[in-house]
Design a protein around this motif. Sequence first.
Motif, mmCIF file in Angstrom:
data_model
loop_
_atom_site.group_PDB
_atom_site.id
_atom_site.type_symbol
_atom_site.label_atom_id
_atom_site.label_comp_id
_atom_site.label_asym_id
_atom_site.label_seq_id
_atom_site.Cartn_x
_atom_site.Cartn_y
_atom_site.Cartn_z
ATOM 1 N N ALA A 81 -3.036 -4.581 3.388
ATOM 2 C CA ALA A 81 -3.256 -3.732 4.557
ATOM 3 C C ALA A 81 -2.669 -2.357 4.287
ATOM 4 O O ALA A 81 -1.518 -2.249 3.851
ATOM 5 C CB ALA A 81 -2.619 -4.344 5.807
ATOM 6 N N ASP A 82 -3.464 -1.311 4.515
ATOM 7 C CA ASP A 82 -2.978 0.059 4.419
ATOM 8 C C ASP A 82 -2.429 0.464 5.783
ATOM 9 O O ASP A 82 -3.140 0.389 6.790
ATOM 10 C CB ASP A 82 -4.102 1.006 3.994
ATOM 11 N N LEU A 83 -1.179 0.912 5.819
ATOM 12 C CA LEU A 83 -0.494 1.190 7.076
ATOM 13 C C LEU A 83 -0.257 2.684 7.239
ATOM 14 O O LEU A 83 0.115 3.380 6.288
ATOM 15 C CB LEU A 83 0.845 0.457 7.119
ATOM 16 N N ILE B 121 5.985 -4.856 0.589
ATOM 17 C CA ILE B 121 5.529 -3.478 0.430
ATOM 18 C C ILE B 121 5.205 -3.241 -1.046
ATOM 19 O O ILE B 121 6.074 -3.372 -1.910
ATOM 20 C CB ILE B 121 6.607 -2.484 0.892
ATOM 21 N N THR B 122 3.955 -2.923 -1.339
ATOM 22 C CA THR B 122 3.549 -2.688 -2.727
ATOM 23 C C THR B 122 3.432 -1.201 -3.046
ATOM 24 O O THR B 122 3.516 -0.818 -4.218
ATOM 25 C CB THR B 122 2.207 -3.367 -3.024
ATOM 26 N N ILE C 5 0.709 5.448 4.666
ATOM 27 C CA ILE C 5 2.134 5.572 4.374
ATOM 28 C C ILE C 5 2.591 4.456 3.444
ATOM 29 O O ILE C 5 3.297 4.692 2.468
ATOM 30 C CB ILE C 5 2.977 5.544 5.670
ATOM 31 N N TYR C 6 2.179 3.241 3.766
ATOM 32 C CA TYR C 6 2.525 2.070 2.956
ATOM 33 C C TYR C 6 1.270 1.238 2.702
ATOM 34 O O TYR C 6 0.310 1.283 3.478
ATOM 35 C CB TYR C 6 3.522 1.155 3.686
#
Length: 284
Positions: A44-46, A162-163, A179-180
Amino acid sequence: MPKKIVLILLAVLLAGGGFYYYQHRPQPKPTDLTLYGNVEIRQADLGFKVAGRIEKLLVREGDKVKKGQLLATLETVSYEAEEKKAAADIANLEAVQANAEANYNRRQVLYQQGAISREMLETYRKEADTAAAQVEAAKQVAVVSGEAVKDTRLNAPSDGIITTRAKEDGSVVAAGTIIYTLALDTPLWVRAYVDEPHLGNVAYGTPATILTDSTDPKTGERRSFKGHVGYISPTAEFTPKTVQTENQRTDLVYRIRVYVDEQDPFLRQGMPVTVKMALKQEAS
């Protein structure tokens, strides 16, 4: 013929016969279907729903996070000011509404006494209705302002690792900027391909053993995990432009997902693995 020559010829014949038997001996049928694939993890892109300057990033790459955990915040001064302004606008408009309703109520009495016309009474009623509508609109603005303040806080949508950390403290970002990147703990599966001749041995729920190609540094051995087939593509991939012969048909492959029953941080995105499944044996 000398006895020595006879012995030599006999030895040659025996060696040739043994070699022929070795080359043409019955081969045992394999009992396992071996496939090769890679671990895939849903990601998931946050990012923030609103724009602003990053106040604080609270986690780094490799950190394990829990669902709902606070990951980052934006500066809130401008958004809090908008929220306060929206609250003040509501208070002012509610005062206007109260005055408009009081005027309308007084004109109703005068209308009943015949002191004013119905048209004038309707004018005051419309003013009261307009004031009420403006109050409702201001309340909606306040809701949006309140949500904007909440959106300056970025929380983890699920458990995971967190990758990627793409920004740093103080960065100015637009709404939606990544952001993450979060690798979710579940589900975890292996993407592999099975050729058409062996497709009949693969069905939904078929148990599988997943072996890592890399060794565990703690034990020096390959890790083994249990899994099952959870998806089979309905269409073939890498299909030739024209499929006419039997040999070409065997080149078709179908993508499958083998879901891992055990969650383990040793399995990482893209890791190559070997998948083994039992072949169906024909009755003798």
